[in-house]
Every structure is written in C-alpha cells, then in structure tokens.
Design an enzyme around this catalytic site. Structure first.
Site, mmCIF file in Angstrom:
data_model
loop_
_atom_site.group_PDB
_atom_site.id
_atom_site.type_symbol
_atom_site.label_atom_id
_atom_site.label_comp_id
_atom_site.label_asym_id
_atom_site.label_seq_id
_atom_site.Cartn_x
_atom_site.Cartn_y
_atom_site.Cartn_z
ATOM 1 N N ALA A 86 -0.073 0.410 -0.508
ATOM 2 C CA ALA A 86 0.938 1.232 -0.995
ATOM 3 C C ALA A 86 2.065 1.144 -1.270
ATOM 4 C CB ALA A 86 0.925 2.328 -0.073
ATOM 5 N N GLY A 94 11.077 0.237 -1.691
ATOM 6 C CA GLY A 94 11.734 -0.711 -0.936
ATOM 7 C C GLY A 94 10.277 -2.667 -1.167
ATOM 8 N N HIS A 95 9.103 -2.254 -0.942
ATOM 9 C CA HIS A 95 8.659 -3.294 -1.590
ATOM 10 C C HIS A 95 9.148 -4.413 -2.216
ATOM 11 C CE1 HIS A 95 5.999 -1.087 1.140
ATOM 12 N NE2 HIS A 95 5.599 -1.855 1.865
ATOM 13 N N ARG A 154 4.543 6.126 3.887
ATOM 14 C CA ARG A 154 4.470 7.933 4.496
ATOM 15 C C ARG A 154 4.526 8.324 3.698
ATOM 16 N NH1 ARG A 154 2.185 6.114 10.027
ATOM 17 N NH2 ARG A 154 2.499 4.523 10.035
#
Length: 283
Positions: A32, A36-37, A187
């Site tokens: 997901a 940021g990833h 989330r």
C-alpha cells in the site's frame, strides 16, 4: 525491475550482484505504498547499487485480526510505483513462503517493548523482530531503510541488530508528510476527507510541543495542552509520550537531554494512526 515471490530465486539473483561487488539495500514494507515509502526507496538508490523492496503484510505482527483483514493490499499499483522509482527488485512472498511452519522463537526486547506501542499492541514487536530478521537473513543487505514514523520499531530493530550481530547498517529516514502536516501512512487511505482534516491535529500537537519546549514550558502543561488540541478535533488519543529518542525512556527533566521524541498514537474513524517528532534541545 525483477519481481520475486520465492526466496531462492531472489537469493540467486542477489548472489550474482554480490559477486560483482555491488552493495545491496533493503526497504522492508507491507505494501500500500505512498510517497513516504518512495522516500525510503530514493534514499536506498542514492546509497546502494541494488535496491530490494519487500512487500509483505506480516500476520505475526498484528494482534488484532480485524486490523490485519482491513490492511490495504495494492500489489499491482505498488509494483508500478516501484518500477517508476527505479527499484531493482521486489520480493513479494506469500505467507506460506515466509512461514513454512509457524515460528516458535520469541523475541523479548525488555523495556523497549513495554512502552507506547508495546503497551497497546502485545506481541507486535515479537512479530516485527521475526519478520525483519528473516528478511535480513534472506536478503543479507548491506543497508536497510526504515521510516522514522515508526520510531519505536526502528529503535527495537537497532537493538536486535546489535544483539544478534547482523552486519547490516540501518538508516532512519525522516517522517514524510502531506502538505497539511499529516504523516503519510498506508492507513490514511481508510480515512474520509473529513477525518484526514481531523488527523492534522496530530501534527499541530507536535508543533505545539516543539514551541512549548523552546519556551521552557513545563511538561505537564505541554502534555495537557497538546492532548487538548487533538481531543478538540474529535481525535481519540491513546498516548502522548515524551521520551529519549535512542532508548525510549520517559523524560522528566528536559535539561538533562540534548533531544527528545514526542510520540503520539490516536484513533480517528476507528483507524489507528501514529506520529512523532524528534526535537533538538540545543537552544
């Protein structure tokens, strides 16, 4: 970009690169993916010759079955993002591939897992320790990249690396935020637009804490007022802690520390969010 679902083909691929003297960087994720990833991927690309991103929703770190079921899974989109970012390889195993048998080894991280997340998510860090150590053994990376948003996780993994003599060098990448200040999280996609607006109060609370620390405000008032900022925005606060960044020990005397970490966990629309900021006190 190569995609691997099984351990041994991935290891063969990496062995060939290692033979030619190339360094390996690992970015562990649960998928997901968001910007940021990708900031972790970018850090890895800047330092390592070959970058492996793992995409695996690890069941052993969920102490809430409903939370595991609701965790977003978007592998097809994740692969597109990773390829566009320049990732070298993706490891996206099944649960059976990662856990041919249920692990019986248990990690005990002492006081590190008894505070904050550990208090509210029993068994969580045991699951984190197991999956990360498995990934380190599978990939054998030179570098591994983790986001500061999960500060307690990073500190615990650093302790594990030290205790078990993993040769990997850990990198902590700063929290990546939306323009509103909301920390990017997988989330977040479960939040309505109204809830995302409410969630910005976590960042506002962190900024208030920073202001108070620079002004010498006592910690009781700091906690009380920061908590109020979130509650007045309809946020159900689980904890707000002021801790030493490297040990997570609670801080009572600010003057004895060069930096502190303000750590928050809260619920909005039933979605649990965490955030933190490390504040230097050299003023």
């Amino acid at each position: 970009m190569e995609v691997f679902k099984e351990i041994f083909p991935l290891q063969s691929y990496l062995q060939e690169h290692r033979k030619s003297g190339k360094s390996i960087g690992l970015v562990p994720t649960m998928g997901a993916l968001h910007k940021g990833h990708l900031s972790l991927i970018n850090e890895a690309i800047a330092e390592a010759d070959v970058v492996v991103c793992s995409v695996f929703v690890n069941p052993t770190q969920f102490n809430n079955a409903a939370d595991l079921d609701k965790y977003p899974r978007t592998l097809e989109d994740d692969l597109k993002l990773l390829e566009a970012a320049g990732c070298s390889a993706v490891f996206c195993p099944s649960v059976d591939e990662m856990y041919a048998t249920l692990p019986v080894v248990k990690f005990d991280f002492g006081n590190l897992e008894k505070v904050m997340e550990g208090s509210f998510r029993p068994g969580h860090f045991n699951g984190v320790g197991i999956v990360v150590s498995k990934l380190f053994n599978i990939v054998n990376p030179d570098f591994a990249y983790f986001g500061q948003k999960d500060l307690q996780q990073y500190v615990i993994i650093a302790q594990m690396v030290s205790d078990l003599s993993f040769s990997v060098k850990l990198r902590r990448v700063p929290v990546f935020r939306e323009a509103s200040g909301l920390a990017m999280s997988s989330r977040n996609r479960r939040l309505s637009d109204a809830a995302k607006e409410q969630a910005t109060s976590l960042y506002k609370a962190l900024q208030l804490c920073k202001e108070y620390l620079h002004n010498g405000t006592d910690l009781d008032k700091l906690k009380r007022d920061a908590w109020k900022v979130m509650e007045e925005n309809g946020v159900q606060v689980e904890y707000l802690e002021i801790v030493e960044p490297a040990t997570l020990e609670p801080i009572e005397n600010i003057s004895a520390h060069k930096s502190v970490a303000i750590c928050i966990a809260a619920y909005i629309e039933g979605v649990r969010l965490i955030d933190n900021e490390i504040i230097k006190l050299d003023f």
